[in-house]
Design an enzyme around this catalytic site. Structure first.
Site: not given
Ligand code: NAD
Length: 261
Positions: A40, A93, A161, A165, A196
């Site tokens: 990360d 991810n 985005y 994807k 979230t």
């Protein structure tokens, strides 16, 4: 998912492991016996999950870096090999969804480039450096996080985005085909909207929430844990004949035309 096989003696690398879906997956992989390298760029988030795994008696390490940086990804894979001697599970991810990503005519070029760099190039780099390590380790499982928007157009445009994807989805298929006879499986995880803090804030207004829920047959958002369960399945030998899939975990969104009230 209680019948999931053990991941004892397996090593996993999880990008974006410091938060959300990645974080829940790190915890579940470690519970199932895997040794986990958490990659990360957020040091605090990454350290916290590593500590949690260690406190539960598991083994985890933090690799601090940026998935869009070739040298950082190379060194995270090298770290997995040097700490554990192998790599069996690669969960690409990490992803971003900046506010300024909107319609094709309005999205600033630098935002487009940033999203493609992290979401698409980041997955490519994970595969570029991870595949040789998986082959060296006798094969393994790649799980790349795409999204339901790779399959259906979203009414609220996030063009970079969505394009990123879509790229993840087709790249994953090709990798699955290319490496199927060398013991590597590759699947694209396609989450629906996950609960979230950010999404909860966006949906705090009842009308906005109702508008969104109308498109979700299950009438609720996913929990990050539910995505982590799917990753565990794809990572383990329970899914030994599953490769190249567009693995939907979306509460039925992509199956619905109109959802009954
Ligand atoms: P999140 O923001 O909670 O976690 C993402 C993690 O990735 C963070 O820890 C962040 O620091 C890290 N990260 C971001 N850019 C990075 C980079 N360049 N290098 C290294 N680390 C980086 O997000 P999430 O909701 O758990 O999403 C995880 C994945 O799932 C993403 O690919 C996202 O696009 C996808 N997804 C999420 C949803 C949703 O509703 N949350 C829906 C569909 C798909």
């Amino acid at each position: 998912m209680a019948a999931q096989r053990s991941l004892n003696e397996k090593t996993a690398l999880v990008t974006g492991g410091g938060s959300g879906i990645g974080r829940e997956t790190v915890l579940k992989l470690a519970d199932a016996g895997a040794e986990v390298v958490v990659f990360d760029r957020d040091e605090a988030g990454g350290r916290a999950v590593v500590k949690e795994v260690q406190a539960n008696g598991g083994r985890a390490w933090l690799a601090l870096g940026d998935v869009s940086n070739d040298a950082d990804v190379k060194s995270a894979v090298a770290q997995a090999l040097s700490e554990t001697g192998a790599l069996h599970v690669l969960f690409n991810n990490a992803g971003i969804f900046p506010d300024a990503d909107g319609s094709p005519t309005q999205t600033p070029l630098d935002v487009w480039e940033q999203v493609i760099d992290v979401n698409l190039k980041g997955v490519f780099l994970g595969c570029r450096h991870g595949i040789p390590a998986l082959l060296e380790s006798g094969g393994g499982s790649i799980i790349n996080t795409a999204s339901f928007v790779a399959v259906v157009g979203a009414a609220t445009s996030q063009i970079a985005y969505t394009a990123s994807k879509g790229g993840v989805l087709s790249m994953t298929r090709e990798i699955a085909v290319e490496y199927a006879r060398q013991g590597i499986r590759a699947n694209a995880l396609c989450p629906g909207p996950v609960r979230t803090p950010l999404l909860e804030e966006l949906l705090s207004e009842p009308e906005a929430r109702a508008r969104r829920m109308v498109h979700i047959p299950m009438g609720r958002l996913a929990e990050a844990e539910e995505l982590a369960d799917a990753v565990l399945y794809l990572a383990s030998d329970d899914s030994s004949y599953v490769t190249g899939t567009t693995f939907m975990v979306d509460g039925g969104i992509t199956s619905a035309y109109v959802t009954p009230e």
